[in-house]
Design an enzyme around this catalytic site. Structure first.
Site, mmCIF file in Angstrom:
data_model
loop_
_atom_site.group_PDB
_atom_site.id
_atom_site.type_symbol
_atom_site.label_atom_id
_atom_site.label_comp_id
_atom_site.label_asym_id
_atom_site.label_seq_id
_atom_site.Cartn_x
_atom_site.Cartn_y
_atom_site.Cartn_z
ATOM 1 N N ASN A 19 30.401 -120.089 1.205
ATOM 2 C CA ASN A 19 31.716 -119.879 0.598
ATOM 3 C C ASN A 19 32.669 -120.848 1.278
ATOM 4 O O ASN A 19 33.071 -120.610 2.418
ATOM 5 C CB ASN A 19 32.165 -118.425 0.798
ATOM 6 C CG ASN A 19 33.602 -118.197 0.323
ATOM 7 O OD1 ASN A 19 34.197 -119.077 -0.300
ATOM 8 N ND2 ASN A 19 34.151 -117.029 0.617
ATOM 9 N N LYS A 41 35.653 -121.394 0.654
ATOM 10 C CA LYS A 41 37.049 -120.933 0.626
ATOM 11 C C LYS A 41 37.941 -122.113 0.195
ATOM 12 O O LYS A 41 37.496 -122.959 -0.586
ATOM 13 C CB LYS A 41 37.442 -120.327 1.971
ATOM 14 C CG LYS A 41 36.425 -119.243 2.406
ATOM 15 C CD LYS A 41 36.877 -118.379 3.523
ATOM 16 C CE LYS A 41 35.794 -117.332 3.810
ATOM 17 N NZ LYS A 41 36.186 -116.374 4.831
ATOM 18 N N HIS A 83 36.107 -110.744 -3.198
ATOM 19 C CA HIS A 83 36.118 -111.115 -1.773
ATOM 20 C C HIS A 83 37.302 -110.413 -1.100
ATOM 21 O O HIS A 83 38.363 -110.247 -1.718
ATOM 22 C CB HIS A 83 36.228 -112.641 -1.627
ATOM 23 C CG HIS A 83 35.988 -113.093 -0.221
ATOM 24 N ND1 HIS A 83 36.942 -112.995 0.758
ATOM 25 C CD2 HIS A 83 34.875 -113.586 0.382
ATOM 26 C CE1 HIS A 83 36.433 -113.438 1.906
ATOM 27 N NE2 HIS A 83 35.178 -113.798 1.705
ATOM 28 N N GLU A 142 39.450 -111.417 0.854
ATOM 29 C CA GLU A 142 40.697 -112.200 0.843
ATOM 30 C C GLU A 142 41.402 -112.073 -0.507
ATOM 31 O O GLU A 142 42.631 -112.138 -0.577
ATOM 32 C CB GLU A 142 40.377 -113.667 1.199
ATOM 33 C CG GLU A 142 40.023 -113.793 2.686
ATOM 34 C CD GLU A 142 39.058 -114.903 3.034
ATOM 35 O OE1 GLU A 142 38.850 -115.818 2.220
ATOM 36 O OE2 GLU A 142 38.489 -114.848 4.147
ATOM 37 N N GLU A 162 30.492 -107.556 3.534
ATOM 38 C CA GLU A 162 31.268 -108.375 4.458
ATOM 39 C C GLU A 162 32.301 -107.501 5.164
ATOM 40 O O GLU A 162 33.392 -107.258 4.617
ATOM 41 C CB GLU A 162 32.012 -109.482 3.698
ATOM 42 C CG GLU A 162 31.097 -110.482 3.021
ATOM 43 C CD GLU A 162 31.766 -111.843 2.868
ATOM 44 O OE1 GLU A 162 31.160 -112.819 3.308
ATOM 45 O OE2 GLU A 162 32.896 -111.918 2.354
ATOM 46 N N GLY A 209 35.556 -114.646 9.832
ATOM 47 C CA GLY A 209 36.335 -115.704 10.471
ATOM 48 C C GLY A 209 36.786 -115.366 11.880
ATOM 49 O O GLY A 209 37.619 -116.061 12.451
ATOM 50 N N SER A 242 31.038 -114.161 9.951
ATOM 51 C CA SER A 242 30.669 -114.918 11.159
ATOM 52 C C SER A 242 29.167 -115.122 11.313
ATOM 53 O O SER A 242 28.650 -115.144 12.424
ATOM 54 C CB SER A 242 31.270 -114.256 12.407
ATOM 55 O OG SER A 242 32.682 -114.268 12.336
#
Ligand code: 13P
Length: 247
Positions: free
Chosen positions: A9, A11, A94, A96, A165, A171, A209
């Site tokens: 991904n 991003k 996702h 985010e 996730e 991250g 991660s």
């Protein structure tokens, strides 16, 4: 045995020049990958990356899709458009998107449905925040998120990919331990089993991660069928190491 899937991904990262260098290094290093490999790229680069991955065995993915089919939805990208540029996968829900764009469980479920209708495999992301984990609510949260997608998609649910996730692991350099991740994956698998006879052949990816050092242990867990990789997917050597750890 089913093949695992390692999906990058990207991003909101990349440029025409950087994408070409990354894909060329991946193609050169991928040799005889035994797993499926995909890159989920920002929408403006779909056409470029479609060309770069053609004939390489690397699949193309998008990072989001509109819940609408077409029409007056400025800024949105439809599933049919993604399909036209060769997207085989699309990330949906996702964290985010849920966090910064207010995507609800219901919206995520409809996005998965739109992708499926266009012949794209949605990679449906679920995961708890740190506060939710600390409150002992992990299972409740991920089950609620997946239940909405099951409810909306009926028997087509067997065509999706699920990605667990944990938000606190994205991250941050903090990874769920292989045991913690396996536990949640097993919970999701049993929820899928209640919805479809195909649950055991479905893929449940871990994301958060994942890197060259921890991939092998995570990917050896019974119910972890691949990885959804953020930061490490932008570095060819790291992404190739994760691919090499998969089967
Ligand atoms: P990182 O691998 O950078 O933690 O990101 C994970 C992720 O969000 C993939 O979708």
């Amino acid at each position: 045995m089913k093949k695992q899937l390692i999906a990058g991904n990207w991003k909101m990262n990349g440029s025409s020049v950087a994408n070409e260098a990354l894909l060329k290094a991946l193609v050169a290093g991928i040799n005889s990958a035994t797993c499926h490999v995909a890159v989920c790229v920002p929408a403006p680069y779909l056409a470029q990356v479609q060309g770069l991955v053609a004939g390489t065995g690397i699949d193309l993915g998008a990072q989001d899709v509109s819940q609408h089919e077409s029409g007056a939805f400025t800024g949105e990208v439809s599933a049919a458009m993604l399909r036209e540029f060769g997207a085989r996968y699309c990330l949906v829900g996702h964290s985010e998107r849920r966090q910064y764009h207010g995507e609800t469980d219901a919206a995520v479920a409809v996005k998965a449905q739109r992708a499926l209708a266009a012949g794209i495999t949605p990679i449906v992301c679920v995961g708890e925040t740190l506060a939710e984990r600390e409150a002992g609510r992990t299972e409740e949260i991920v089950k609620r998120q997946l239940a909405a997608v099951i409810h909306t998609n009926g028997h087509c649910i067997s065509e999706i990919v699920v990605a667990y996730e944990p938000v606190w692991a994205i991250g941050t350099g903090k990874t769920a331990s292989p045991q913690e991740a396996q536990h949640v994956h097993a919970v999701l698998r049993s929820q899928l089993r209640a919805a479809t006879e195909q649950a055991d052949r479905m893929l449940i990816l871990y994301g958060g991660s994942m890197n060259a050092a921890n991939a092998a242990q995570l990917l050896s867990q019974d119910d972890i069928d691949g990885g959804l990789v953020g930061g490490a997917s932008l570095k060819a050597a790291d992404f190739l190491s994760i691919i090499a750890a998969a089967h």
